[in-house]
Design a protein around this motif. Structure first.
Motif, PDB file in Angstrom:
ATOM      1  N   PHE A 189       0.855  -1.188   0.000  1.00 14.00           N
ATOM      2  CA  PHE A 189       0.000   0.000   0.000  1.00 14.00           C
ATOM      3  C   PHE A 189       0.890   1.236   0.000  1.00 14.00           C
ATOM      4  O   PHE A 189       1.884   1.294   0.722  1.00 14.00           O
ATOM      5  N   CYS A 190       0.506   2.215  -0.779  1.00 14.40           N
ATOM      6  CA  CYS A 190       1.330   3.411  -0.967  1.00 14.40           C
ATOM      7  C   CYS A 190       1.296   4.331   0.259  1.00 14.40           C
ATOM      8  O   CYS A 190       0.235   4.588   0.826  1.00 14.40           O
ATOM      9  N   ARG A 194       6.120   9.229   1.821  1.00 10.91           N
ATOM     10  CA  ARG A 194       7.427   8.576   1.902  1.00 10.91           C
ATOM     11  C   ARG A 194       7.846   7.921   0.590  1.00 10.91           C
ATOM     12  O   ARG A 194       9.033   7.798   0.314  1.00 10.91           O
ATOM     13  N   VAL A 195       6.886   7.464  -0.209  1.00 11.27           N
ATOM     14  CA  VAL A 195       7.223   6.812  -1.488  1.00 11.27           C
ATOM     15  C   VAL A 195       7.698   7.884  -2.466  1.00 11.27           C
ATOM     16  O   VAL A 195       6.979   8.851  -2.743  1.00 11.27           O
ATOM     17  N   ASN A 202       1.027  11.269  -5.899  1.00  3.60           N
ATOM     18  CA  ASN A 202       0.498  10.662  -4.678  1.00  3.60           C
ATOM     19  C   ASN A 202      -0.046  11.724  -3.723  1.00  3.60           C
ATOM     20  O   ASN A 202      -1.127  11.570  -3.144  1.00  3.60           O
ATOM     21  N   ILE A 203       0.704  12.821  -3.577  1.00  4.76           N
ATOM     22  CA  ILE A 203       0.282  13.889  -2.665  1.00  4.76           C
ATOM     23  C   ILE A 203      -0.957  14.597  -3.195  1.00  4.76           C
ATOM     24  O   ILE A 203      -1.903  14.874  -2.444  1.00  4.76           O
ATOM     25  N   VAL A 207      -4.638  14.676  -1.308  1.00  8.16           N
ATOM     26  CA  VAL A 207      -5.298  15.951  -1.000  1.00  8.16           C
ATOM     27  C   VAL A 207      -6.703  15.966  -1.581  1.00  8.16           C
ATOM     28  O   VAL A 207      -7.670  16.387  -0.922  1.00  8.16           O
ATOM     29  N   ILE A 208      -6.850  15.498  -2.834  1.00  5.65           N
ATOM     30  CA  ILE A 208      -8.172  15.424  -3.461  1.00  5.65           C
ATOM     31  C   ILE A 208      -9.067  14.472  -2.681  1.00  5.65           C
ATOM     32  O   ILE A 208     -10.236  14.777  -2.403  1.00  5.65           O
ATOM     33  N   TRP A 209      -8.513  13.313  -2.315  1.00  8.61           N
ATOM     34  CA  TRP A 209      -9.302  12.338  -1.561  1.00  8.61           C
ATOM     35  C   TRP A 209      -9.776  12.915  -0.239  1.00  8.61           C
ATOM     36  O   TRP A 209     -10.945  12.774   0.133  1.00  8.61           O
TER      37      TRP A 209
END
Length: 258
Positions: A189-190, A194-195, A202-203, A207-209
């Motif tokens: 899982f991402c 950190r990834v 990813n960021i 933020v959208i989520w």
């Protein structure tokens, strides 16, 4: 060959120490938000409860970056900030959401909160809390490229989705059992911060989520189609990211070559 002893810095300034303790205090502040969430949960003020947990989620997302920037492990080596972080995470990511689950979701046919549903709900709550301990105690829970290995006990996200969807008991039961099993799986899982690969995406996605899920929680049971699909697309991106990484990541490549 004789090894050179590792040099430990002792010349940190008072300002360095203040910054390090400030980061620890910032992490510990999540206990305050967790306590406020419990009080709201006892009053069955679920919107307020999720609001406090959202604040703790923001703290959890930022404290690691601040800790690395301020080099807290070097400045205050005798104080275990990782242990503090795990305690806070268990409260806010697992324990409080599990109690919320027992109060709001249905897991068996019949009268909600009575008979078979009450029994199954109590068993599931204990199973969620117990299985999550494996995640928090597992020293191999992070891959070499900073993905979580196994479901990272993010029950606040899973249970909130089940609450917002308001689907039949059998669906709730299947999803909770699935994620309990995934805790012990090699599925990755991402971690959005950190990834390194596609970190910007990813960021942006997280933020959208977060914005979509806050809107849906505040206006529940109303569902704006654009916001609803935004939460699902950004969420599926994270799940898909981890699934792809499971089969093409470093560990998978080593298994194929061996």
């Amino acid at each position: 060959m004789e090894q050179t002893p590792t040099t430990v810095r002792t010349d940190f300034t008072r300002l360095d120490q203040l910054k390090a303790w400030g980061v620890h205090a910032f992490t510990a502040s999540a206990v305050i938000w967790a306590g406020c969430a419990v009080l709201a949960l006892m009053r069955r003020d679920y919107l307020q409860m999720w609001g406090w947990l959202a604040i703790s989620l923001i703290v959890d997302g930022l404290d690691g970056t601040l800790a690395r920037h301020c080099r807290v492990k070097e400045v205050v080596p005798w104080f275990d900030g990782s242990a503090l972080d795990l305690i806070v995470d268990y409260l806010t990511w697992t324990f409080i959401p599990a109690i919320f689950m027992s109060q709001t979701l249905v897991f068996a046919p019949g009268t909600p909160g009575k008979g078979m549903d009450l029994l199954v709900t109590e068993v599931l709550m204990v199973a969620v809390c117990a299985s999550s301990m494996f995640c928090y105690c597992n020293k191999k829970a992070k891959s070499s490229d900073n993905y979580f290995v196994g479901f990272p006990a993010a029950w606040n996200i899973v249970i909130l989705y089940l609450y917002l969807m308001a689907l039949p008991w059998w669906f709730n039961l299947a999803i909770v059992l699935l994620f309990i099993v995934l805790t012990l799986s090699p599925l990755t899982f991402c971690h959005p911060f950190r990834v390194e690969k596609l970190r910007w995406l990813n960021i942006v996605s997280v933020v959208i989520w977060l914005a979509c899920i806050v809107w849906l929680t505040v206006y529940f049971p109303e569902r704006n189609p654009l916001i609803w699909w935004g939460s699902w697309i950004s969420g599926i991106y994270f799940i898909g990211n981890g699934v792809v990484r499971t089969f093409v990541g470093p560990q998978a490549m080593r298994k194929k070559s061996s």
